[in-house]
Design an enzyme around this catalytic site. Structure first.
Site, PDB file in Angstrom:
ATOM      1  N   GLU A 258      36.393   0.813  -6.628  1.00 22.78           N
ATOM      2  CA  GLU A 258      37.019   1.897  -5.875  1.00 22.78           C
ATOM      3  C   GLU A 258      35.943   2.859  -5.411  1.00 22.78           C
ATOM      4  O   GLU A 258      34.924   3.014  -6.085  1.00 22.78           O
ATOM      5  CB  GLU A 258      37.964   2.698  -6.783  1.00 22.78           C
ATOM      6  CG  GLU A 258      39.383   2.199  -6.802  1.00 22.78           C
ATOM      7  CD  GLU A 258      40.234   3.033  -7.751  1.00 22.78           C
ATOM      8  OE1 GLU A 258      41.325   2.577  -8.065  1.00 22.78           O
ATOM      9  OE2 GLU A 258      39.810   4.130  -8.164  1.00 22.78           O
TER      10      GLU A 258
ATOM     11  N   HIS B  22      35.703   9.180 -19.541  1.00 23.78           N
ATOM     12  CA  HIS B  22      36.876   8.672 -18.822  1.00 23.78           C
ATOM     13  C   HIS B  22      38.119   8.594 -19.695  1.00 23.78           C
ATOM     14  O   HIS B  22      39.075   7.907 -19.361  1.00 23.78           O
ATOM     15  CB  HIS B  22      36.621   7.294 -18.210  1.00 23.78           C
ATOM     16  CG  HIS B  22      35.388   7.234 -17.362  1.00 23.78           C
ATOM     17  ND1 HIS B  22      35.181   8.069 -16.285  1.00 23.78           N
ATOM     18  CD2 HIS B  22      34.288   6.458 -17.440  1.00 23.78           C
ATOM     19  CE1 HIS B  22      34.014   7.802 -15.746  1.00 23.78           C
ATOM     20  NE2 HIS B  22      33.438   6.832 -16.438  1.00 23.78           N
TER      21      HIS B  22
ATOM     22  N   ARG C 211      53.308   0.893 -20.109  1.00 23.48           N
ATOM     23  CA  ARG C 211      53.482   1.041 -21.551  1.00 23.48           C
ATOM     24  C   ARG C 211      53.788   2.501 -21.865  1.00 23.48           C
ATOM     25  O   ARG C 211      53.758   3.351 -20.994  1.00 23.48           O
ATOM     26  CB  ARG C 211      52.186   0.660 -22.259  1.00 23.48           C
ATOM     27  CG  ARG C 211      51.017   1.481 -21.715  1.00 23.48           C
ATOM     28  CD  ARG C 211      49.776   1.378 -22.556  1.00 23.48           C
ATOM     29  NE  ARG C 211      48.576   1.669 -21.810  1.00 23.48           N
ATOM     30  CZ  ARG C 211      48.077   2.873 -21.598  1.00 23.48           C
ATOM     31  NH1 ARG C 211      48.692   3.940 -22.063  1.00 23.48           N
ATOM     32  NH2 ARG C 211      46.971   3.046 -20.900  1.00 23.48           N
TER      33      ARG C 211
END
Lengths: 182, 503
Positions: free
Chosen positions: B204, B239, B296
């Site tokens: 990305e 992150h 989830r």
């Protein structure tokens, strides 16, 4: 060793020196619940809470003290307060003298003029001016606090000046002997 | 809400999330079975569950990631459903598919929905089809090295490398130069393989100073989808999120509505069921881009629970049991402000390195406005084998300032000894002017933290510590003197007794 004056003076029999990052706290238990810390009286109450935690009320301020782990030696302590960790060195008179004795040997390494690391009595001068000495050879024996410490040569050289004689009482920092490197 | 058809649940996880799921099950009258690795034998989730099964082994791969063992236990325990929690096998379509074939309910979406949305590259294609903006990058996983380099150069450095099957920051890398690129791909693939059993990665464009805002959705098997509002998750390190909150200060009502509608549209288009989270990035112009769907339960789900009063885990179990959603979008109401701080066993002063050891003192926070989701206890070993998160502290307040005050109070109360924790870091953030004003991005740590670590030492505290060190040492010395004295007198007594016996 410590820069501040509280750390420099020899300890009395019931005095302790607690140091963190070069900040010395000189402590003495005056009476039950009263400490002399760096010359100031401070009221305290100290209670064990569980295996490793203690409640300290110092001048009516409440702290929880945690001993992080059992110290590797009696001379160190790992304490946590409010999640901040501190590592202390702790000395009483006996351990201070022992440390000074080690310092004497270390000083030889760094200085051509040996100075008394503490007040003491010169009990023997083992060399005379002008003689050649080898590495590790004994030069002067200094007695302090009933312990004899032999001051040895860290490098080979010649004895230039002997500043003291047998039986002389020296102050801390007083020159003892000067060596000239080969 | 009725418990539906599910009567028993195997929890294929550990730590606080296993405890969280057991609590929901217990309130619903559902029997629970825990699983544990060798090092987790004494863990809280094992003791709290009705039943417990050994996974025999230590590493994640031979225990909580081991599908055969887990399915074998599910059969043996005659379990209706498996709740995967987060991490481990929670987003593994193969695991879900195998359970489907066994006739065991997977508490989560269908395996095909995990494929469609959980696979990051497929999800990006789906978003594009629905007209939802995505961050520029690849729509397919990277091929061989030569092709990968070519694609990276087309996007332009810096680029972000991500695991197709990823989540939670694992396998993610910022690559700033061409030279760093291939080694980074190798590391990312290896992390992705060990973390998710799938080594595909994609690229990305790297957005400078992004904010991370996500939307919680619930979807039943009959096409009903609702969203439960957003969570701001921009305060991260490596992150990975550390502090989350709701509402986000970065978005207005118009954006909130748009993002909510986009999330619902995506879930509906993918035929998604159960709880899921649609993640968005906000750039500095406050344009939002679809990032990925986490198929989830999220770590930070309690933020939404406290703000809406909806128990997401109970909703999951109800939906998985085949019940229709009892909530319409208009029923979802938001109250006040919620913050969450994750308490990791990490050393913030040492680049957030995991800190392992025995929890010599461990007292989670309590009191009004505070919820603690915790999986550990005093005396338990924090091992190197799994995620180092110990607990989450969640606080509710009538305003952001109110929730923050409760959080600071709670973090001051939370006592942890034996390992380093992220509590000092969280307090640093909560007191930082950028956090208070709401002006921050995912780069908060690199922008503000490194320079601020040398805090002046509190002199009163230092003195107290010194007094403590002195008194502990002095008492230890006196105790030893007494013991020496006692052993001396006892040996004298022995001697005396011996002599008496002789005479």
């Amino acid at each position: 060793m410590e820069k501040a004056s509280h750390g420099n003076l020899p300890l009395l029999a019931d005095e302790w020196l607690v140091c963190v990052n070069g900040t010395p706290y000189r402590m003495q238990l005056l009476e039950k619940g009263v400490l002399n810390i760096n010359g100031t009286r401070q009221k305290f109450d100290f209670q064990r809470v569980d295996a490793n935690s203690f409640s300290l009320i110092l001048e009516n301020i409440s702290f929880t003290i945690f001993e992080q782990k059992p110290p590797a030696t009696l001379e160190e302590s790992h304490i946590s307060v409010n999640g901040h960790n501190y590592r202390f060195t702790i000395e009483d008179r006996i351990s201070q003298i022992r440390k000074s004795a080690l310092t004497i040997q270390r000083d030889v390494v760094v200085s051509d003029t040996l100075r008394a690391p503490m007040p003491g009595l010169v009990v023997n001068v083992e060399v005379s001016e002008g003689v050649e000495v080898r590495v590790g050879q004994g030069l002067i024996v200094l007695e302090a606090m009933k312990m004899e410490n032999e001051i040895r040569a860290a490098f080979a050289g010649r004895v230039k000046i002997i500043h003291v004689s047998r039986g002389k009482v020296v102050e801390k920092g007083e020159p003892l002997i000067s060596l000239e490197r080969n | 809400m009725k418990p539906g058809r599910i009567q028993s649940v195997l929890i294929a996880n550990r730590g606080e999330i296993a405890v969280r799921i057991i609590r929901a099950c217990r309130e619903l009258g559902i029997r629970t079975a825990a699983v544990y690795s060798d090092v987790d034998r004494r863990a809280l989730h094992v003791r709290m569950a009705d039943q417990a099964y050994s996974l025999r082994g230590t590493t994640a791969a031979e225990t909580y990631l081991h599908k055969d063992k887990l399915i074998g236990i599910a059969r043996e325990a005659r379990i209706d459903a498996v709740h995967p929690g987060y991490g481990f096998l929670s987003e593994n379509p193969d695991f879900a598919a195998r359970l489907e074939r066994e006739g065991i309910t997977f508490v989560g979406p269908t395996s095909s929905a995990i494929h469609a949305l959980g696979d990051k590259t497929k999800a990006r294609k789906l978003a594009t089809k629905l007209g939802i903006p995505i961050v520029a990058g690849t729509l397919e996983p990277l091929g061989d090295d030569k092709e990968a380099i070519h694609v990276a150069e087309q996007i332009g450095f810096p680029v972000l490398l991500k695991a197709s099957a990823g989540g939670g920051g694992k396998g993610m890398r910022i690559v700033r130069t061409r030279e760093e690129f291939l080694p980074a791909v190798k590391t990312a693939r290896s992390e992705a393989r060990s973390g998710f059993g799938d080594d595909r990665v994609y690229l990305e464009r790297y957005i400078n100073k992004p904010r991370h805002v996500e939307v919680q959705v619930l979807a039943d098997q009959y096409g009903s989808v609702v969203h439960l509002g957003e969570r701001e998750c921009s305060i991260q390190r490596r992150h990975q999120k550390v502090i989350e909150e709701s509402p986000s200060m970065a978005i207005d009502e118009t954006m909130r509505t748009k993002m909510g509608e986009s999330a619902v549209a995506l879930a509906r288009e993918a035929g998604y069921t159960n709880a899921g989270t649609v993640e968005f990035l906000l750039d500095e112009k406050k344009d939002f881009y679809f990032l990925e769907v986490n198929t989830r339960l999220q770590v930070e789900h309690p933020v939404t629970e406290l703000r809406t009063g909806i128990d997401i885990v109970k909703q999951q179990l109800s939906i998985a049991g085949g019940n229709p959603l009892q909530i319409a979008q208009t029923d979802v109401r938001f109250h006040g402000h919620v913050l969450e701080c994750r308490i990791y066993a990490e050393d913030p002063a040492n680049d957030f390195f995991p800190s392992t050891g025995v929890l010599r003192r461990y007292r989670p926070a309590q009191g009004p406005q505070v919820r603690v989701d915790n999986g550990f206890e005093e005396g338990i070993d924090v091992s190197v084998y799994y995620d180092p998160m110990l607990a989450k502290v969640i606080t509710w307040g009538k305003s952001r300032a109110d929730a923050t005050a409760a959080m600071k109070r709670a973090l001051h109360e939370f006592e942890i000894q034996g390992v380093q924790s992220t509590i000092p870091f969280c307090l640093f953030v909560l007191n930082h002017e950028s956090f208070i004003s709401g002006n921050f991005s995912t780069r908060f740590v690199e922008e503000h933290f490194a320079s601020e670590q040398q805090k002046p030492v509190d002199q009163d505290e230092l003195l107290a510590a010194a007094v403590g060190a002195f008194l502990i040492r002095k008492n230890a010395g006196e105790r030893r003197d007494i013991e020496n004295h006692q052993s001396k007198s006892s040996s004298q007594w022995k001697k005396l007794r011996t002599e008496t016996y002789r005479s």
